[in-house]
Design an enzyme around this catalytic site. Structure first.
Site, PDB file in Angstrom:
ATOM      1  N   ASP A   5      17.512 -20.552 -18.926  1.00 51.99           N
ATOM      2  CA  ASP A   5      16.185 -21.000 -19.359  1.00 51.99           C
ATOM      3  C   ASP A   5      15.287 -21.320 -18.162  1.00 51.99           C
ATOM      4  O   ASP A   5      14.113 -21.631 -18.329  1.00 51.99           O
ATOM      5  CB  ASP A   5      16.265 -22.160 -20.361  1.00 51.99           C
ATOM      6  N   SER A   6      15.825 -21.172 -16.940  1.00 58.90           N
ATOM      7  CA  SER A   6      14.961 -21.236 -15.749  1.00 58.90           C
ATOM      8  C   SER A   6      13.919 -20.122 -15.815  1.00 58.90           C
ATOM      9  O   SER A   6      12.945 -20.143 -15.061  1.00 58.90           O
ATOM     10  CB  SER A   6      15.786 -21.101 -14.464  1.00 58.90           C
ATOM     11  N   LYS A  31      25.422 -21.062 -22.989  1.00 63.77           N
ATOM     12  CA  LYS A  31      25.565 -22.238 -22.122  1.00 63.77           C
ATOM     13  C   LYS A  31      24.702 -23.342 -22.701  1.00 63.77           C
ATOM     14  O   LYS A  31      23.593 -23.085 -23.183  1.00 63.77           O
ATOM     15  CB  LYS A  31      25.124 -21.908 -20.685  1.00 63.77           C
ATOM     16  N   GLU A  52      23.562 -27.713 -22.047  1.00 62.01           N
ATOM     17  CA  GLU A  52      23.551 -28.853 -21.121  1.00 62.01           C
ATOM     18  C   GLU A  52      24.031 -30.103 -21.835  1.00 62.01           C
ATOM     19  O   GLU A  52      23.469 -30.485 -22.857  1.00 62.01           O
ATOM     20  CB  GLU A  52      22.123 -29.069 -20.592  1.00 62.01           C
ATOM     21  N   GLU A  88      25.519 -28.628 -11.552  1.00 61.52           N
ATOM     22  CA  GLU A  88      24.245 -28.468 -10.833  1.00 61.52           C
ATOM     23  C   GLU A  88      23.929 -29.713 -10.009  1.00 61.52           C
ATOM     24  O   GLU A  88      23.891 -30.839 -10.526  1.00 61.52           O
ATOM     25  CB  GLU A  88      23.096 -28.183 -11.811  1.00 61.52           C
TER      26      GLU A  88
HETATM   27  O1  KIV Z   1      18.637 -21.808 -16.278  1.00 59.31           O
HETATM   28  C1  KIV Z   1      19.320 -21.462 -15.310  1.00 59.31           C
HETATM   29  O2  KIV Z   1      18.993 -20.511 -14.586  1.00 59.31           O
HETATM   30  C2  KIV Z   1      20.531 -22.199 -15.033  1.00 59.31           C
HETATM   31  C3  KIV Z   1      21.161 -22.004 -13.700  1.00 59.31           C
HETATM   32  C4  KIV Z   1      20.371 -22.781 -12.724  1.00 59.31           C
HETATM   33  C5  KIV Z   1      22.586 -22.375 -13.696  1.00 59.31           C
HETATM   34  O3  KIV Z   1      20.974 -22.966 -15.822  1.00 59.31           O
END
Ligand code: KIV
Length: 268
Positions: free
Chosen positions: A46-47, A113, A115, A182
């Site tokens: 989500d980056s 993934k 958090e 992270e």
């Molecule tokens: O959103 C993302 O790109 C991430 C990475 C920084 C691990 O979670």
């Protein structure tokens, strides 16, 4: 893909001292380019809210955006394990997490993934028992930047270290196949890596995790206006784009014979 099979495979690979290398992708060309590189996995992170969409952080990213980008990346990925982020607010209950993860799976994600630690154990369990493999993300949690404050290293105080440690054990016990760490202080990241059976994939957490992940645009020099201190800059994509644009503008304005309008293009 069967969550137990992935978890067993990753645990075995950790015992064999495998080192995981992973990068993010946001669209079809980055997915397709990375697919042939032999990465352990590609993450549609989500980056992308920051690196592809121009938001200040990941909190504006919606499930629809993640589905759209995951589908684009998946069209370019044939061989590499593809993981997609569940965005903020899309996995607060077991039902919403299942709906969101299923939507990402439907467009090509093989795992998701999320958090969080202990507080998401029932969600992780629900996803795994419905056949959806889960990668955890602990330490700095970008989706909580508004509640937890600016980006900084995690695990410096004994309380914070204890909290992260308990979370890693909780997510391991409930069935994740690995965890991203992270910006965890390197000494703690190393200790957790030694203690856990599942692999740790570090970002800004020192060299002693089982693997490393980076945001592709940081590594490739796509966004020169922002690069985290821990990310090496091994490319100059921004310079390549601006160089090509500069040459094009010059050729058009000079009306040279080899200007683009005189050249045929190959089909895509
Ligand atoms: O959103 C993302 O790109 C991430 C990475 C920084 C691990 O979670």
């Amino acid at each position: 893909m069967n969550p137990l099979f992935i978890r067993n495979t990753w645990v075995k690979q950790k015992q064999e001292r495998h080192r995981w290398a992973a990068l993010t992708a946001t669209d079809y060309p980055t997915g397709r380019l990375l697919d042939s590189m032999g990465l352990d996995f590609i993450l549609v992170g989500d980056s992308l809210g920051m690196v592809a969409l121009g938001y200040p952080d990941t909190t504006e990213v919606t499930l629809e955006m993640m589905v759209h980008h995951t589908a684009a990346v998946a069209r370019g990925v044939r061989h590499t394990f593809l993981v997609a982020d569940l965005p903020k607010g899309s996995y607060e209950t077991e039902e919403s997490a299942l709906r969101s993860a299923t939507a990402l799976q439907a467009v090509g994600a093989q795992a998701v993934k999320l958090e969080g630690g202990c507080d998401y154990c029932s969600v992780i369990h629900a996803l795994s028992s419905h056949g959806i493999p889960v990668l955890a993300h602990l330490g700095l949690l970008p989706q909580r930047v508004k509640e937890e404050g600016p980006y900084r290293q995690r695990g410096k105080t004994p309380e914070e270290a204890q909290h992260i440690s308990a979370d890693t054990i909780a997510v391991q016990e409930v069935g994740v196949f690995g965890t991203v760490l992270e910006m965890v202080i390197p000494s703690l990241a190393m200790k957790l890596t030694q203690q856990l059976r599942i692999p740790t994939i570090g970002i800004g957490s020192g060299k002693n995790c089982d693997g490393q992940i980076l945001v592709l645009s940081d590594l490739a020099g796509f966004s020169p206006w922002f690069r985290p201190k821990f990310a090496p800059s091994y490319g100059n994509v921004a310079g390549e784009i601006q160089g090509a644009a500069k040459r094009f503008i010059k050729e058009v304005r000079e009306k040279t014979d080899d200007s683009p309008s005189h050249q045929s293009s190959d089909s895509r």
